[in-house]
Scaffold this active site. Structure first.
Site, PDB file in Angstrom:
ATOM      1  N   HIS A 163     -35.506  44.539 -81.130  1.00 17.77           N
ATOM      2  CA  HIS A 163     -36.901  44.482 -81.565  1.00 17.77           C
ATOM      3  C   HIS A 163     -37.163  43.314 -82.509  1.00 17.77           C
ATOM      4  O   HIS A 163     -38.227  42.705 -82.480  1.00 17.77           O
ATOM      5  CB  HIS A 163     -37.244  45.806 -82.250  1.00 17.77           C
ATOM      6  CG  HIS A 163     -38.686  45.958 -82.608  1.00 17.77           C
ATOM      7  ND1 HIS A 163     -39.688  45.958 -81.657  1.00 17.77           N
ATOM      8  CD2 HIS A 163     -39.319  46.112 -83.804  1.00 17.77           C
ATOM      9  CE1 HIS A 163     -40.861  46.108 -82.259  1.00 17.77           C
ATOM     10  NE2 HIS A 163     -40.663  46.197 -83.554  1.00 17.77           N
ATOM     11  N   ASP A 164     -36.180  43.017 -83.337  1.00 14.69           N
ATOM     12  CA  ASP A 164     -36.309  41.933 -84.315  1.00 14.69           C
ATOM     13  C   ASP A 164     -36.566  40.565 -83.680  1.00 14.69           C
ATOM     14  O   ASP A 164     -36.988  39.639 -84.359  1.00 14.69           O
ATOM     15  CB  ASP A 164     -35.028  41.828 -85.157  1.00 14.69           C
ATOM     16  CG  ASP A 164     -35.206  42.482 -86.518  1.00 14.69           C
ATOM     17  OD1 ASP A 164     -36.314  42.969 -86.801  1.00 14.69           O
ATOM     18  OD2 ASP A 164     -34.222  42.517 -87.286  1.00 14.69           O
ATOM     19  N   ARG A 172     -35.214  52.970 -94.620  1.00 13.64           N
ATOM     20  CA  ARG A 172     -35.076  51.609 -94.122  1.00 13.64           C
ATOM     21  C   ARG A 172     -33.818  51.451 -93.261  1.00 13.64           C
ATOM     22  O   ARG A 172     -33.819  50.728 -92.269  1.00 13.64           O
ATOM     23  CB  ARG A 172     -35.015  50.631 -95.306  1.00 13.64           C
ATOM     24  CG  ARG A 172     -34.914  49.183 -94.922  1.00 13.64           C
ATOM     25  CD  ARG A 172     -36.092  48.728 -94.089  1.00 13.64           C
ATOM     26  NE  ARG A 172     -36.108  47.283 -93.928  1.00 13.64           N
ATOM     27  CZ  ARG A 172     -37.051  46.614 -93.285  1.00 13.64           C
ATOM     28  NH1 ARG A 172     -38.053  47.268 -92.731  1.00 13.64           N
ATOM     29  NH2 ARG A 172     -37.023  45.304 -93.188  1.00 13.64           N
ATOM     30  N   ASP A 202     -34.934  45.153 -76.606  1.00 10.02           N
ATOM     31  CA  ASP A 202     -35.733  45.920 -77.560  1.00 10.02           C
ATOM     32  C   ASP A 202     -35.813  47.364 -77.070  1.00 10.02           C
ATOM     33  O   ASP A 202     -36.384  47.635 -76.019  1.00 10.02           O
ATOM     34  CB  ASP A 202     -37.130  45.298 -77.652  1.00 10.02           C
ATOM     35  CG  ASP A 202     -38.026  45.995 -78.671  1.00 10.02           C
ATOM     36  OD1 ASP A 202     -37.619  47.036 -79.223  1.00 10.02           O
ATOM     37  OD2 ASP A 202     -39.132  45.470 -78.917  1.00 10.02           O
ATOM     38  N   SER A 222     -45.125  44.110 -82.737  1.00 10.03           N
ATOM     39  CA  SER A 222     -44.872  45.496 -83.119  1.00 10.03           C
ATOM     40  C   SER A 222     -46.171  46.185 -83.557  1.00 10.03           C
ATOM     41  O   SER A 222     -47.162  46.155 -82.823  1.00 10.03           O
ATOM     42  CB  SER A 222     -43.810  45.513 -84.219  1.00 10.03           C
ATOM     43  OG  SER A 222     -43.303  46.800 -84.408  1.00 10.03           O
TER      44      SER A 222
END
Lengths: 200, 393
Positions: B362-363, B234, B329, B164
């Site tokens: 994405h994680d 968040r 992602d 990232s």
């Protein structure tokens, strides 16, 4: 090393740039790098083969050949190799156009469906031929566009491509007298070296 | 101290990790033109630097990351505590094998985990910088990381690795420090943010800045933190880290009660999960740092200096590249990684690329997906075997 790969090697010059379509586990690219200082990339979609290729330290890019080669610019490679994969793409004719665009020379190998054993298998059994070169059933074969030695020659002619070399070999022998004189009948694997016609 | 009692760490853990701090008092001129007179950088190391100093790997962290990438801090019971944020990849026998590599992870400038940042005391005023902390850029981080490299006696990194925003630092290393990096591993990253990426960042920033407890960034002196805003930020961010599939798998439309309550409390499991994640984050992260980090992301666009031509941007790079992306992602989709790969190919650089089929979005880059770790591991083993020196000019 597979026989057709060994044969391909004699046409690749030292210190040149190569693109290998369907490079598998990167065996050929690693060999060309180590023996001829050839640089380049392999394209592969099989995850396990790709991992092995990366472990060999060759450049390998996950890319689906059915989506073409638009990410490579014209004549960006000296030689493009494609071993036994052209028959497995959706549009071999369109891909071949792209191949001769990105490389000055294209070396392509494919199973020759015109081999006498294939013909005999079909005549005798009345069923789709299965052999060492073509080990799949009709329903699960990745080889969706099989052609004969002569078919490929005809396509090159239609596209105006120059055929610099053509070779027909058996699975385990080098080229025999028979396969040299009657490649469409006695060659199990066709190997062509072609360039774009015209201003070659 | 009594808690110095040694814990039994897992065999594939780096075990006890001890943060260290290096102080720099040479003024640093930032990309913005502003100058930081002095600053601290906190870092951790795992493994042993070899005699040739050729086995060093630098880990670059993402938006909310820090220097604690693996192992456990003193007093943390490995049976209960969570290890560093990339413990899945760093440790003995793991992908970034600390039996072989000397691994360094830093907290970037502007962070809130020990390196100088908005919450640090401004020596000119005697109070925390707050919003007066200068905005930094990825290139500033790379400059500082290079200074820490000098301090540690590492002339050439065997590999610089990051996911990232971390991947963006790796990219920057390859073009700004071409003689000091042998391999670049860029995971789930992008050559610049899209308008959509920036839009999400802006929502996050607005949530923080509009919190009544934000006080224009000067909240430290008032003894409050913009918890609501930061947790909203968040929550938005977290949605972009997960795939639709992953959310469906994890929560579906599951309710906390048996049936609808006809109100606005967290009734769906996904709501309570997001609220929990937001709240927990707002207690451990600094809002000003969050603003800064999102801006660093927005500004990152190395091709801007090269006529917006990414291939030209890479012209000076000498290292080998591994680029990895994940199929689900959508924050930094595989196409964004392809932009990097295509530019590297056009520039004639050594690059390998794999798109990992992974459901977690994405994680994924932080998780232990078998294929991901297999490809990544194959590459890192090659790095270990070759141990090629940087191609110093």
């Amino acid at each position: 090393m597979r026989l057709d790969l060994a044969l391909v090697k004699q046409w690749v010059r030292p210190d040149t740039r190569v693109l290998d379509l369907g490079c598998g586990d990167g065996e050929l690219l690693a060999h060309l790098r180590d023996t001829l200082n050839v640089r380049g990339y392999g394209l592969e979609i099989d995850p396990d083969k790709l991992t092995i290729a990366i472990g060999r330290g060759v450049n390998v890019i996950e890319q689906d050949l059915n989506k073409g080669l638009s990410n490579f610019s014209d004549e960006s490679f000296d030689t493009l190799l494609m071993a036994q994969a052209l028959q497995a793409v959706q549009r071999p004719d369109e891909l071949l156009d792209d191949m001769v665009r990105v490389a000055r020379e294209v070396i392509v190998t494919f199973p020759n469906f015109g081999h006498w054993k294939t013909r005999w298998y079909l005549i005798r059994n009345g069923r789709m031929p299965v052999s060492r070169a073509l080990p799949y059933g009709w329903y699960d074969t990745p080889n969706i566009h099989l052609c004969t030695f002569r078919d490929f020659e005809a396509m090159c002619r239609d596209k105006g491509l120059h055929v610099l070399d053509r070779l027909a070999v058996d699975q385990d022998q080098q080229d025999s007298v028979l396969s040299r004189w009657f490649p469409n009948l006695f060659g199990e694997i066709g190997i062509f070296r072609v360039t774009r016609g015209g201003a070659a | 101290m009594s808690d110095a009692a040694s814990f039994a760490y897992p065999a594939d853990s780096v075990g006890l990790a001890t943060p260290q701090t290096v102080h720099f008092d040479t003024p640093l001129t930032l990309a913005s033109g502003r100058v930081l007179k002095a600053y601290d950088i906190v870092y951790e190391t795992y493994g042993t630097l070899n005699a040739e100093r050729s086995n060093a790997v630098l880990i670059c962290h993402a938006l909310s990351g820090h220097h604690h990438a693996a192992g456990f801090h003193a007093g943390e019971d490995p049976a209960k505590a969570k290890p560093g944020w990339w413990d899945a990849a760093i440790g003995p026998g793991k992908v970034i094998d600390t039996d072989h590599f000397f691994v360094v992870a830093m907290n970037n400038l502007g962070g809130c985990h020990g390196s100088t940042g908005p919450a640090s005391i401004n020596p000119d005023t005697g109070v925390p910088f707050g919003p007066d902390f200068p905005l930094v850029a990825v290139r500033d981080w790379v400059k500082v990381q290079a200074q820490v490299s000098d301090y540690l006696g590492i002339q050439c990194w065997a590999a610089v690795v990051g996911g990232s925003l971390g991947g963006m630092q790796v990219l920057r290393w390859s073009i700004d420090q071409p003689d000091r990096i042998a391999n670049a591993v860029i995971i789930a990253s992008a050559p610049k943010l899209s308008a959509q990426n920036i839009a999400f960042n802006e929502v996050a920033r607005q949530a923080i800045r509009r919190d009544p407890d934000f006080h224009g960034g000067h909240y430290y002196a008032r003894g409050v933190v913009p918890e609501v805003g930061l947790s909203l930020a968040r929550m938005v961010g977290h949605i972009t880290y997960l795939s639709d599939d992953a959310m469906h798998q994890k929560f579906g439309r599951d309710l906390r009660a048996k049936t609808y309550q006809y109100g606005f409390d967290a009734e769906f499991q996904v709501e309570s999960y997001l609220r929990y994640q937001g709240e927990a984050f707002s207690k451990r992260f600094d809002a000003n740092t969050y603003l800064l980090m999102t801006r660093v992301l927005d500004y990152f666009d190395p091709a801007r200096d090269y006529d917006h031509d990414l291939a030209k941007t890479f012209a000076k790079a000498k290292c080998r590249f591994l680029v990895l992306s994940f199929s689900t992602d959508w924050r930094f989709a595989p196409e964004r990684s392809r932009e990097i790969v295509d530019a590297l190919v056009e520039a004639g650089k050594c690059v390998s690329y794999a798109e990992i089929d992974a459901p977690q979005g994405h994680d994924s880059f932080l998780l232990d997906n078998p294929r991901y770790l297999a490809v990544f591991g194959a590459y890192m083993r090659r790095v270990a075997e070759e141990q090629e020196a940087c191609h110093a000019s």
